[in-house]
Design an enzyme around this catalytic site. Structure first.
Site, PDB file in Angstrom:
ATOM      1  N   HIS A  87     163.896  87.509 -65.562  1.00  0.00           N
ATOM      2  CA  HIS A  87     162.816  88.093 -66.351  1.00  0.00           C
ATOM      3  C   HIS A  87     163.000  89.602 -66.530  1.00  0.00           C
ATOM      4  O   HIS A  87     163.522  90.302 -65.665  1.00  0.00           O
ATOM      5  CB  HIS A  87     161.468  87.842 -65.677  1.00  0.00           C
ATOM      6  N   CYS A 125     164.715  89.818 -71.097  1.00  0.00           N
ATOM      7  CA  CYS A 125     163.938  90.364 -72.207  1.00  0.00           C
ATOM      8  C   CYS A 125     163.885  91.890 -72.132  1.00  0.00           C
ATOM      9  O   CYS A 125     163.874  92.476 -71.053  1.00  0.00           O
ATOM     10  CB  CYS A 125     162.520  89.803 -72.177  1.00  0.00           C
TER      11      CYS A 125
END
Length: 285
Positions: free
Chosen positions: A58, A110
């Site tokens: 993440h 991301c």
């Protein structure tokens, strides 16, 4: 990727450390554990060494603490305990390295564009895709929003603060990111060294998300990072020496052909853009 590092690039198995959040993992990828592994790698580095950090997980954008740039966002990866590792941490690590060494970061996460603070953009937001098929794969984003992280941290600290940094500094103390422990003046003093060793291959642009992909057309099977898979495919298909720039451009085209909307980027010095990806032996004539 571990096998490729050993078999193609000549890394010793003893020098490759794997941190995973699988239940059977002996060392979990917490913020402190990841930074400890990176610090040890930097501490052992000698002139001419090649260092590599591969992250698939993440990522997020966090509000900047700079008073003169209230709308700015800073890039960070999100370890399993939410102890963020920011772009400034990677800049500090790169600046510590000895002469003629290199530190390649491949971040399949991301908002990973710009994850090494103040690194020069070589391939970035200027290129866009006109072909995409979002239904080609079953995908999910690797993003965790800063609002969600803030809510998680509030449960840990129980303090009344509106900025992520206050909670991280309170809960993780000296293990918190430099971005939350230094003054604005100290943060601004971090600039690339004259012989910048940092090389960032990011899974997407700063304003984009990176996809996790399930293994088959029905959305089942083992999940994998789309960018990580694209890079490994590029390397498998070409056993020759490939530059950092070529690796990113070929991975971009592959993701575009498969219908993904993310655009991998390259951040490094001009000389490192054309340098071989990691260490690659010269091909015999």
């Amino acid at each position: 990727m571990r096998d490729m590092l050993i078999e193609r690039f000549g890394f010793s198995p003893d020098d490759v450390e794997l941190l995973t959040d699988e239940p059977e993992s002996k060392v979990m990828p917490t913020g402190a554990n990841i930074k400890k592994a990176l610090d040890q790698m930097a501490d052992r580095a000698e002139e001419g060494d090649v260092l590599y950090f591969h992250y698939s997980g993440h990522g997020t954008l966090i509000p900047s603490l700079k008073e003169d740039e209230p709308s700015r966002k800073d890039e960070a990866i999100v370890p399993c305990d939410f102890n963020l590792i920011t772009d400034l941490d990677f800049r500090q690590l790169v600046n510590r390295l000895p002469a003629k060494s290199s530190f390649t970061v491949l971040s399949d996460s991301c908002h990973s564009g710009g994850l090494i603070d103040k690194e020069k953009e070589q391939i970035g937001p200027s290129t866009t895709t006109s072909r995409s098929d979002p239904h080609r794969h079953s995908t999910r984003s690797k993003m965790i929003s800063s609002d969600l992280i803030l809510e998680k941290l509030k449960l840990l600290t129980s303090i009344d603060a509106v900025h992520i940094g206050a909670h991280l500094k309170h809960h993780f103390k000296d293990d918190a990111s430099l971005r939350f422990r230094l003054t604005s003046k100290e943060i601004n003093s971090f600039s690339p060294s004259s012989a910048d060793a940092g090389i960032l291959l990011s899974g997407c642009q700063t304003n984009e998300t990176s996809a996790d992909v399930n293994g088959d057309e029905n959305g089942e099977g083992m999940a994998f990072g789309a960018f990580s898979n694209a890079v490994q495919t590029v390397l498998r298909e070409d056993p020759g020496v490939i530059s950092n720039k070529d690796v990113v451009m070929r991975a971009r085209r592959r993701l575009q052909d498969l219908g993904f909307r993310q655009h991998p980027c390259l951040y490094c010095s001009d000389s490192n853009a054309d340098a071989p990806f990691l260490w690659q032996p010269k091909q015999s004539s």
